[in-house]
Each structure stands twice: as C-alpha cells, then as structure tokens.
Design an enzyme around this catalytic site. Structure first.
Site, short mmCIF file in Angstrom:
data_model
loop_
_atom_site.label_atom_id
_atom_site.label_comp_id
_atom_site.label_asym_id
_atom_site.label_seq_id
_atom_site.Cartn_x
_atom_site.Cartn_y
_atom_site.Cartn_z
N SER A 140 24.88 8.48 57.36
CA SER A 140 23.80 9.44 57.64
C SER A 140 22.61 9.12 56.74
O SER A 140 22.77 8.45 55.71
CB SER A 140 24.29 10.85 57.29
OG SER A 140 23.23 11.77 57.31
N TYR A 153 27.60 17.52 51.02
CA TYR A 153 27.53 16.72 52.26
C TYR A 153 26.91 15.35 51.94
O TYR A 153 27.44 14.32 52.35
CB TYR A 153 26.73 17.45 53.35
CG TYR A 153 26.60 16.62 54.61
CD1 TYR A 153 27.73 16.29 55.36
CD2 TYR A 153 25.36 16.11 55.04
CE1 TYR A 153 27.62 15.49 56.52
CE2 TYR A 153 25.25 15.33 56.19
CZ TYR A 153 26.39 15.03 56.92
OH TYR A 153 26.29 14.24 58.05
P1 NDP Z 1 29.69 17.29 66.28
O1 NDP Z 1 29.99 18.54 65.54
O2 NDP Z 1 29.10 17.40 67.63
O3 NDP Z 1 30.99 16.38 66.36
C1 NDP Z 1 31.87 16.23 65.26
C2 NDP Z 1 33.17 15.63 65.72
O4 NDP Z 1 34.02 15.47 64.58
C3 NDP Z 1 33.90 16.51 66.72
O5 NDP Z 1 34.42 15.72 67.75
C4 NDP Z 1 35.02 17.12 65.90
O6 NDP Z 1 36.19 17.32 66.71
C5 NDP Z 1 35.30 16.00 64.88
N1 NDP Z 1 35.96 16.54 63.71
C6 NDP Z 1 35.42 17.37 62.77
N2 NDP Z 1 36.37 17.73 61.89
C7 NDP Z 1 37.53 17.13 62.28
C8 NDP Z 1 38.86 17.14 61.80
N3 NDP Z 1 39.21 17.84 60.71
N4 NDP Z 1 39.81 16.42 62.45
C9 NDP Z 1 39.46 15.71 63.55
N5 NDP Z 1 38.22 15.64 64.06
C10 NDP Z 1 37.27 16.37 63.44
O7 NDP Z 1 28.71 16.46 65.31
P2 NDP Z 1 28.07 14.99 65.43
O8 NDP Z 1 28.45 14.33 66.68
O9 NDP Z 1 26.64 15.14 65.11
O10 NDP Z 1 28.77 14.30 64.17
C11 NDP Z 1 29.47 13.08 64.24
C12 NDP Z 1 29.27 12.32 62.93
O11 NDP Z 1 27.89 12.00 62.79
C13 NDP Z 1 29.65 13.11 61.68
O12 NDP Z 1 30.31 12.23 60.80
C14 NDP Z 1 28.30 13.53 61.10
O13 NDP Z 1 28.36 13.70 59.71
C15 NDP Z 1 27.46 12.33 61.48
N6 NDP Z 1 26.02 12.56 61.51
C16 NDP Z 1 25.48 13.54 62.28
C17 NDP Z 1 24.12 13.75 62.29
C18 NDP Z 1 23.47 14.84 63.05
O14 NDP Z 1 22.31 15.18 62.74
N7 NDP Z 1 24.09 15.39 64.08
C19 NDP Z 1 23.21 12.86 61.51
C20 NDP Z 1 23.91 11.87 60.72
C21 NDP Z 1 25.25 11.72 60.74
P3 NDP Z 1 37.08 18.66 66.73
O15 NDP Z 1 36.19 19.79 66.30
O16 NDP Z 1 37.56 18.75 68.13
O17 NDP Z 1 38.17 18.36 65.77
C1 8X3 Z 2 23.09 14.77 59.26
C2 8X3 Z 2 21.62 14.65 59.07
O1 8X3 Z 2 19.62 15.35 57.68
O2 8X3 Z 2 21.33 17.04 58.10
O3 8X3 Z 2 23.82 13.83 58.55
O4 8X3 Z 2 21.74 15.26 56.57
S1 8X3 Z 2 21.07 15.62 57.80
#
Ligand code: NDP
Ligand code: 8X3
Length: 252
Positions: A140, A153
């Site tokens: 991220s 985070y």
């Molecule tokens: P979402 O919340 O849409 O998706 C997160 C996914 O992670 C879900 O499928 C969830 O599945 C899974 N997950 C969370 N906790 C668990 C767990 N304990 N066991 C298994 N699976 C888990 O968020 P994003 O798609 O945005 O996030 C995906 C990745 O991208 C993350 O690592 C996030 O930190 C990263 N990211 C996101 C950004 C953003 O702005 N959205 C920016 C930068 C990075 P379920 O709940 O079904 O278990």
């Molecule tokens: C998710 C993006 O800007 O909230 O990783 O950290 S930010």
C-alpha cells in the site's frame, strides 16, 4: 495444463477483481476468504464465463491450523501452485496511537503480517522444489508513508514491504519472482471495514475525487504476472490521479 494461482481475500474488492482477471489469463484458481457463500458465488461466476476450474477454500488466514490444513490437503491436481497473490488484509480503525484499540491492532498484524507469512510458508517449499513460482504481495501507499492515525496499519504494510524485499532476496537462487503492488486509495469494502461498518465515514474517504477501482489494481497485477521470464517487477506504486501522496488529495 493450466497454471495454478491462489488469490487470498477473493470475496471482495481487489482480490475478487484479480481472480476474474487471472481467469481471463487461463489460470486455474484457488480463491480464499472467510465468507464461503461469496466464494461459491464467485466460483459459479468464473466457471460460467471462462473455461477454467475454481476451488474455493474458506478459512480465516489468522488461523494457522485452518490455513495449514487448507493448503496441505489440496488434491494432487491443485497443489502445484505457480502464483500466490497475497491480498487478504485490512485496516481496522483510524485512531491516534494513544486511543487505538488493541483488538484492531491484533487483527491487522495477525492478518496483514502473520497471515501473509504463514500462508506463504505453506506454499514456498513447493515452489522451491519445482524451481519456479511467483509471489505478488499487496502492500500500500501506507507501506511507503506514515500518515496521521494510520500508525499500526502503516506499520503492517511497511512490514509487507520489508517481507517482500526479504522474500525476493532469499528466493533469488530458486528462480521465484517476488513483487509488491502498492495501491493508493481504492474504493472497495476497505473503508467500511476500517470504520467498523460506518458507511458515512467510509463514503467521505472518496468524496469529491475519483479513486482507483479494484479493476485498476487487477490490471496492474496482470502486467506484473505477464512479463517474460527474465523480467521481474519489484515494486509498483499505483495512485489515483487525484492523489499525490498518502495525504495530498485533490477534491472538487
Ligand atoms: P476489501 O475489504 O474489499 O477486501 C479484503 C479481503 O480480505 C476480503 O476478501 C476479505 O475476505 C479478506 N480478509 C480480510 N480478513 C481476512 C481474514 N482474517 N481471513 C481471510 N481473509 C480475510 O478490501 P480491498 O480489496 O481494498 O483490500 C485488499 C488488500 O488491498 C488489503 O491487503 C488492503 O490492505 C490492500 N490495500 C487496499 C487499498 C484500498 O484503498 N482499498 C489501498 C492499498 C492497499 P473475508 O472478509 O471474506 O474474509
Ligand atoms: C489503503 C490506502 O491510504 O488508506 O492501504 O492507507 S490508505
């Protein structure tokens, strides 16, 4: 024979979009997450659209035993994993360090850091044995910068960055590619999860600007996994045009 990919966190957002993208690229897919109904729906959607097989595995990535069982009991036609997308993760809370909840901190560290490590530990030995494989860790902008109230985070994503570099060095002699994809703001369920279900706070994150969408990150991952064998993308930072740094955004 199709290559096999595993995408963690495929029940929503970036993971789901990535699974759909990899299906287009003819990967046979293992999709994971806790919400088994969503995994089953995605399996049906992908198998209807593409001629590939999908194996849903519902487990909590924080649960070491459940994770080991899921991976180590894969049937023989599924256990030679070529591509690991370490995507499952979350932010929980956005509080100054003195007010942060211990339960939020544990959830982030156990999922984003320990979950990623333990799952990788189950899969890497097979890649080493076969002298091939690719790992893409979803980091991220929070793995590059620290912002107010981002404390733990940001620490978890800085850890993902360091683990990615460490993996790349240690797996170098084994012919395994390791990459980091680091997005800025992407509109997914991320902010609803971060604000513990508060939709208004979540919507405000994206108010007045066009964020990235999950498909933008899936496109980036497509680029990373389709380079020729001699090319590795070490690290790629992808931002919305309206976001210059973790904290400088341009809103209408
Ligand atoms: P979402 O919340 O849409 O998706 C997160 C996914 O992670 C879900 O499928 C969830 O599945 C899974 N997950 C969370 N906790 C668990 C767990 N304990 N066991 C298994 N699976 C888990 O968020 P994003 O798609 O945005 O996030 C995906 C990745 O991208 C993350 O690592 C996030 O930190 C990263 N990211 C996101 C950004 C953003 O702005 N959205 C920016 C930068 C990075 P379920 O709940 O079904 O278990
Ligand atoms: C998710 C993006 O800007 O909230 O990783 O950290 S930010």
């Amino acid at each position: 024979m199709n290559k096999i990919a595993i995408v963690t966190g495929a029940t929503s957002g970036i993971g789901k979009a990535t699974a759909l993208k990899l299906a287009q690229l003819d990967y046979q897919l293992i999709i994971t997450g806790r919400r088994s109904e969503r995994l089953n729906e995605l399996k049906i959607e992908i198998e209807d659209k593409f001629e590939i097989k999908v194996l849903p595995l519902a487990f909590d990535i924080r649960d070491k035993e459940a994770t080991s069982i899921a991976i180590n009991q894969l049937p023989s036609d599924w256990n030679k994993i070529d591509l690991l997308i370490n995507n499952a993760g979350l932010a929980a809370g956005a509080d100054p360090i003195q007010d942060g909840l211990w339960s939020d901190w544990e959830q982030m560290i156990d999922t984003n850091v320990k979950g990623l490590l333990w799952l990788s530990k189950q899969i890497i030995p097979g890649m080493i044995e076969r002298k091939s494989g690719q790992i893409v860790n979803i980091s991220s902008i929070a793995g590059k910068e620290v912002y107010a109230n981002g404390n733990v985070y940001c620490a978890s994503k800085h850890a993902v960055d360091a683990i990615t570099k460490g993996m790349r060095i240690d797996l170098l002699p084994h012919g395994i590619k390791v990459s980091s994809v680091a997005p800025g703001m992407v509109e997914t369920e991320f902010s609803v999860v971060r604000y513990h279900g508060d939709e208004t706070k979540a919507d405000n994150v994206y108010k007045g600007l066009t964020p990235l969408f999950a498909e933008d990150i899936a496109d980036t991952i497509e680029f990373v996994v389709t380079r020729p064998p001699h090319v590795n993308i070490n690290d790629i930072l992808v931002m919305p045009t309206a976001q210059a740094t973790a904290t400088y955004n341009h809103r209408d």
